[in-house]
Design a protein around this motif. Structure first.
Motif, mmCIF file in Angstrom:
data_model
loop_
_atom_site.group_PDB
_atom_site.id
_atom_site.type_symbol
_atom_site.label_atom_id
_atom_site.label_comp_id
_atom_site.label_asym_id
_atom_site.label_seq_id
_atom_site.Cartn_x
_atom_site.Cartn_y
_atom_site.Cartn_z
ATOM 1 N N GLY A 8 0.795 -1.216 0.000
ATOM 2 C CA GLY A 8 0.000 0.000 0.000
ATOM 3 C C GLY A 8 0.827 1.266 0.000
ATOM 4 O O GLY A 8 2.022 1.258 -0.330
ATOM 5 N N PRO A 9 0.196 2.364 0.405
ATOM 6 C CA PRO A 9 0.786 3.691 0.309
ATOM 7 C C PRO A 9 2.132 3.830 1.010
ATOM 8 O O PRO A 9 2.313 3.343 2.122
ATOM 9 C CB PRO A 9 -0.234 4.611 0.978
ATOM 10 N N ASN A 10 3.025 4.484 0.328
ATOM 11 C CA ASN A 10 4.345 4.874 0.833
ATOM 12 C C ASN A 10 5.331 3.722 0.998
ATOM 13 O O ASN A 10 6.485 3.968 1.356
ATOM 14 C CB ASN A 10 4.225 5.660 2.150
ATOM 15 N N ILE A 11 4.924 2.497 0.719
ATOM 16 C CA ILE A 11 5.876 1.387 0.807
ATOM 17 C C ILE A 11 6.951 1.561 -0.273
ATOM 18 O O ILE A 11 8.093 1.166 -0.087
ATOM 19 C CB ILE A 11 5.168 0.012 0.702
ATOM 20 N N MET A 13 8.457 4.074 -0.791
ATOM 21 C CA MET A 13 9.408 5.051 -0.249
ATOM 22 C C MET A 13 10.354 4.439 0.791
ATOM 23 O O MET A 13 11.058 5.158 1.495
ATOM 24 C CB MET A 13 8.659 6.242 0.369
ATOM 25 N N LEU A 14 10.361 3.106 0.880
ATOM 26 C CA LEU A 14 11.280 2.445 1.802
ATOM 27 C C LEU A 14 12.712 2.884 1.507
ATOM 28 O O LEU A 14 13.070 3.094 0.347
ATOM 29 C CB LEU A 14 11.178 0.924 1.668
ATOM 30 N N GLY A 15 13.497 3.004 2.557
ATOM 31 C CA GLY A 15 14.879 3.447 2.403
ATOM 32 C C GLY A 15 15.010 4.955 2.424
ATOM 33 O O GLY A 15 16.108 5.482 2.590
ATOM 34 N N ILE A 16 13.893 5.641 2.269
ATOM 35 C CA ILE A 16 13.872 7.102 2.286
ATOM 36 C C ILE A 16 13.115 7.583 3.524
ATOM 37 O O ILE A 16 13.590 8.434 4.253
ATOM 38 C CB ILE A 16 13.193 7.663 1.012
ATOM 39 N N ARG A 17 11.958 6.987 3.767
ATOM 40 C CA ARG A 17 11.087 7.454 4.853
ATOM 41 C C ARG A 17 11.449 6.826 6.194
ATOM 42 O O ARG A 17 11.784 5.655 6.264
ATOM 43 C CB ARG A 17 9.624 7.153 4.508
ATOM 44 N N GLU A 18 11.393 7.577 7.216
ATOM 45 C CA GLU A 18 11.529 7.124 8.599
ATOM 46 C C GLU A 18 12.385 5.868 8.773
ATOM 47 O O GLU A 18 11.912 4.826 9.196
ATOM 48 C CB GLU A 18 10.136 6.897 9.193
ATOM 49 N N ASN A 51 -0.476 3.612 -4.165
ATOM 50 C CA ASN A 51 -0.814 4.596 -3.144
ATOM 51 C C ASN A 51 -2.312 4.885 -3.127
ATOM 52 O O ASN A 51 -2.755 5.731 -2.357
ATOM 53 C CB ASN A 51 -0.031 5.893 -3.387
ATOM 54 N N TYR A 52 -3.074 4.163 -3.977
ATOM 55 C CA TYR A 52 -4.498 4.428 -4.140
ATOM 56 C C TYR A 52 -5.345 3.237 -3.691
ATOM 57 O O TYR A 52 -5.161 2.115 -4.175
ATOM 58 C CB TYR A 52 -4.808 4.749 -5.608
ATOM 59 N N GLU A 53 -6.273 3.510 -2.807
ATOM 60 C CA GLU A 53 -7.123 2.459 -2.245
ATOM 61 C C GLU A 53 -7.872 1.680 -3.325
ATOM 62 O O GLU A 53 -7.903 0.447 -3.301
ATOM 63 C CB GLU A 53 -8.106 3.090 -1.257
ATOM 64 N N GLY A 54 -8.477 2.374 -4.262
ATOM 65 C CA GLY A 54 -9.249 1.713 -5.312
ATOM 66 C C GLY A 54 -8.406 0.789 -6.169
ATOM 67 O O GLY A 54 -8.855 -0.277 -6.589
ATOM 68 N N PRO A 74 -1.234 -3.331 3.739
ATOM 69 C CA PRO A 74 -2.117 -2.236 3.361
ATOM 70 C C PRO A 74 -1.633 -0.870 3.836
ATOM 71 O O PRO A 74 -2.233 0.146 3.522
ATOM 72 C CB PRO A 74 -3.443 -2.580 4.042
ATOM 73 N N ALA A 75 -0.544 -0.854 4.622
ATOM 74 C CA ALA A 75 0.022 0.381 5.163
ATOM 75 C C ALA A 75 -1.070 1.146 5.913
ATOM 76 O O ALA A 75 -1.818 0.539 6.671
ATOM 77 C CB ALA A 75 0.690 1.180 4.056
ATOM 78 N N ALA A 76 -1.183 2.426 5.700
ATOM 79 C CA ALA A 76 -2.154 3.234 6.451
ATOM 80 C C ALA A 76 -3.596 2.748 6.261
ATOM 81 O O ALA A 76 -4.429 2.894 7.163
ATOM 82 C CB ALA A 76 -2.039 4.698 6.052
ATOM 83 N N TYR A 77 -3.891 2.129 5.116
ATOM 84 C CA TYR A 77 -5.250 1.634 4.881
ATOM 85 C C TYR A 77 -5.637 0.511 5.848
ATOM 86 O O TYR A 77 -6.811 0.206 6.016
ATOM 87 C CB TYR A 77 -5.416 1.145 3.444
ATOM 88 N N THR A 78 -4.646 -0.101 6.469
ATOM 89 C CA THR A 78 -4.875 -1.152 7.462
ATOM 90 C C THR A 78 -5.903 -0.716 8.489
ATOM 91 O O THR A 78 -6.735 -1.508 8.921
ATOM 92 C CB THR A 78 -3.554 -1.442 8.225
ATOM 93 N N HIS A 79 -5.832 0.535 8.879
ATOM 94 C CA HIS A 79 -6.545 1.012 10.048
ATOM 95 C C HIS A 79 -7.947 1.533 9.755
ATOM 96 O O HIS A 79 -8.704 1.777 10.696
ATOM 97 C CB HIS A 79 -5.712 2.094 10.735
#
Length: 146
Positions: A8-11, A13-18, A51-54, A74-79
């Motif tokens: 899902g979203p922002n995965i 961006m691994l290696g860059i984000r947080e 990055n899109y739910e649909g 699902p990243a943030a969509y998990t919740h």
């Protein structure tokens, strides 16, 4: 056996984000890890990210009749994604939910997984290795089903 991995979203961006939460391995590294494990286990593997739910819902629906198992982060969509939950329930494909970080040690809003209710299991907190554990979990799931 054929497995679909959905990120899902922002995965991407691994290696860059947080990096303190998600580590330094980038998305390409994750894909390579998965492909090597799949080859070792003689599994056909398809990897998708959106990055899109649909679009994630479309990936799940397109998997119907085409894959044996799904690994999903699902990243943030998990919740909060009832749409992803409903899609997973609709296709009824054995699915393992993966989270790189331990969602239960993070902000309270991340403690609840809406989508886990449609999964045979959930792996959280083992970094990128969680995906490999999910693959092993699906392999065992199908071995025990026979």
């Amino acid at each position: 056996m054929k497995i679909l991995v959905i990120n899902g979203p922002n995965i991407n961006m691994l290696g860059i984000r947080e990096k303190n939460i998600y580590g330094t391995g980038d998305y390409s590294f994750l894909c390579t890890l998965l492909k090597e494990k799949a080859k070792e286990e003689n599994i056909q593997l398809e990897i998708k990210q959106s990055n899109y739910e649909g679009e994630i819902v479309n990936f799940i629906q397109e998997a119907y009749g085409n894959v044996d198992g799904i690994i999903i982060n699902p990243a943030a969509y998990t919740h909060y994604s009832i749409a992803i939950l409903d899609a997973l329930k609709a296709v009824d494909i054995p699915t393992v939910e993966v989270h790189i970080s331990n969602i239960h040690k993070r902000e309270e809003m991340r403690h609840k997984s809406v989508t886990a209710a449609a999964c045979v299991g959930q792996i959280s907190g083992f970094g990128l290795k969680g995906y490999l554990l999910a693959m092993e979990g699906l392999i065992d799931f199908f071995k025990n089903k026979k």
